[in-house]
Design a protein around this motif. Sequence first.
Motif, PDB file in Angstrom:
ATOM      1  N   ARG A 159      -2.216  10.035   1.033  1.00 54.16           N
ATOM      2  CA  ARG A 159      -3.428  10.550   1.675  1.00 54.16           C
ATOM      3  C   ARG A 159      -4.392  10.956   0.569  1.00 54.16           C
TER       4      ARG A 159
ATOM      5  N   LEU B 212      -8.949   8.120   2.626  1.00 60.02           N
ATOM      6  CA  LEU B 212      -8.018   7.297   3.408  1.00 60.02           C
ATOM      7  C   LEU B 212      -6.732   8.060   3.660  1.00 60.02           C
ATOM      8  N   ASP B 213      -5.997   7.589   4.656  1.00 58.31           N
ATOM      9  CA  ASP B 213      -4.698   8.178   4.990  1.00 58.31           C
ATOM     10  C   ASP B 213      -3.754   7.039   5.359  1.00 58.31           C
ATOM     11  N   TRP B 214      -2.827   6.726   4.454  1.00 51.57           N
ATOM     12  CA  TRP B 214      -1.874   5.636   4.671  1.00 51.57           C
ATOM     13  C   TRP B 214      -0.451   6.168   4.855  1.00 51.57           C
TER      14      TRP B 214
ATOM     15  N   LYS C 188       0.844  -1.195   0.000  1.00 50.67           N
ATOM     16  CA  LYS C 188       0.000   0.000   0.000  1.00 50.67           C
ATOM     17  C   LYS C 188       0.885   1.252   0.000  1.00 50.67           C
TER      18      LYS C 188
ATOM     19  N   ASP D  49      -4.443  -1.433   7.935  1.00 51.74           N
ATOM     20  CA  ASP D  49      -5.253  -1.646   6.734  1.00 51.74           C
ATOM     21  C   ASP D  49      -4.940  -2.983   6.082  1.00 51.74           C
TER      22      ASP D  49
ATOM     23  N   PHE E  88     -10.900  -0.094   3.724  1.00 55.86           N
ATOM     24  CA  PHE E  88     -10.343   1.080   4.390  1.00 55.86           C
ATOM     25  C   PHE E  88     -11.391   1.986   5.033  1.00 55.86           C
ATOM     26  N   ASP E  89     -12.674   1.790   4.695  1.00 54.43           N
ATOM     27  CA  ASP E  89     -13.744   2.564   5.334  1.00 54.43           C
ATOM     28  C   ASP E  89     -15.017   1.721   5.274  1.00 54.43           C
TER      29      ASP E  89
ATOM     30  N   ARG F  84      -0.806   2.839  10.197  1.00 52.00           N
ATOM     31  CA  ARG F  84      -2.064   2.804   9.458  1.00 52.00           C
ATOM     32  C   ARG F  84      -2.012   1.816   8.304  1.00 52.00           C
ATOM     33  N   ARG F  85      -0.862   1.684   7.671  1.00 49.95           N
ATOM     34  CA  ARG F  85      -0.746   0.702   6.592  1.00 49.95           C
ATOM     35  C   ARG F  85      -0.810  -0.714   7.153  1.00 49.95           C
TER      36      ARG F  85
END
Length: 347
Positions: A60, A64-66, A56, A75, A247-248, A71-72
């Motif tokens: 941002r 999503l914000d990776w 990934k 996810d 992711f959401d 956060r990665r």
Amino acid sequence: MAETRHPPQNVPGCLDETVSFLSCPGSYDPVPDKVDVVETHMSLLFFAGDLIYKLKLPVRLPFLDWRTLERRQLDCEREVAVNHDLAPGVYLGAEPLVRSGDGRLHIGGRGETVDWLVIMRRLDSSLSLDRLVSSQRVTEDDLDRICDRLAGFYRKQQPLDLSPQQMLDRWQAQIEIVDACLSDSKFELPHDLTEPVLTALWRYIDRDREQIESRVSQGKIVDGHGDLKPEHIYLGTRVIIIDRLEFDEQLRWSDPFDEIAFLGTECSRLGMPSILPGLVDRMADRLDDRPPDCLLRFYRCYRACLRARLSIEHLLDENPRTPELWPRQARAYLRLAAETLPFDGQS
């Protein structure tokens, strides 16, 4: 799962070492003959023998914000978890990419974690629904199997605890985003393509909202797939459906027939418009449920407009690949949206 095979282009420079490592056959055990790299909007996929390693990108986006390692990692773990039901045995796990004491990179093992990977079993691309649709090889039995699989999945989902007003608010917010994009003069989309379909969407929300409210009140809104496209369905011995959106979770909240309308619309774009009514009829039988025709048309119109928006927004990339493609694709989706008109007030 992916767009096209090519050398990575829109990849942050900080990933040069990682991409170089993952592109080398010697980085894997067993060692594959070669590694094919596929770049999508948010990830890089490395096809190495029988496996795929998904990295990934630290990006941002509005949804999503990776940008952080944590956060990665989260996810990657979520992607493995949410895809278990529809793609058993495909998502094998999330593994760290680590740097050992000698400074070398390794997949798994001890060392400093520098990134995370989703590891997947490689599927036979000749069995993907998009390939079958493009070559006009989808059979009635194929549609039966797809709908059996999806109906079983949807029946397992509990109705979401949403109020009708919450659902209407979500629809209005989604249409506002699509409207703002498709109406933006910098994209130069033809007004005669955008205006009728956007007007129809707003008119439906204003005049026929009770049909959406009824679906919520009847408990028809569930935690679905979220991105039910033909390229995510594989018709092997068992129907496998990959890439459930992770992711959401709110982007998965939908009416099953909204997702079916999306799948059918994508099949229409690929050249088989007859698939959509077949999917709807079969799902209606299996779920003992059928929304009004005008609601199905609303779903189709919105989904086509959404795909037009996502297509044209590729031009916002710093270095968009094939910039000539996206306006053409957006216009094709807008023409599909126009085929649903008129739909307000029908039943």
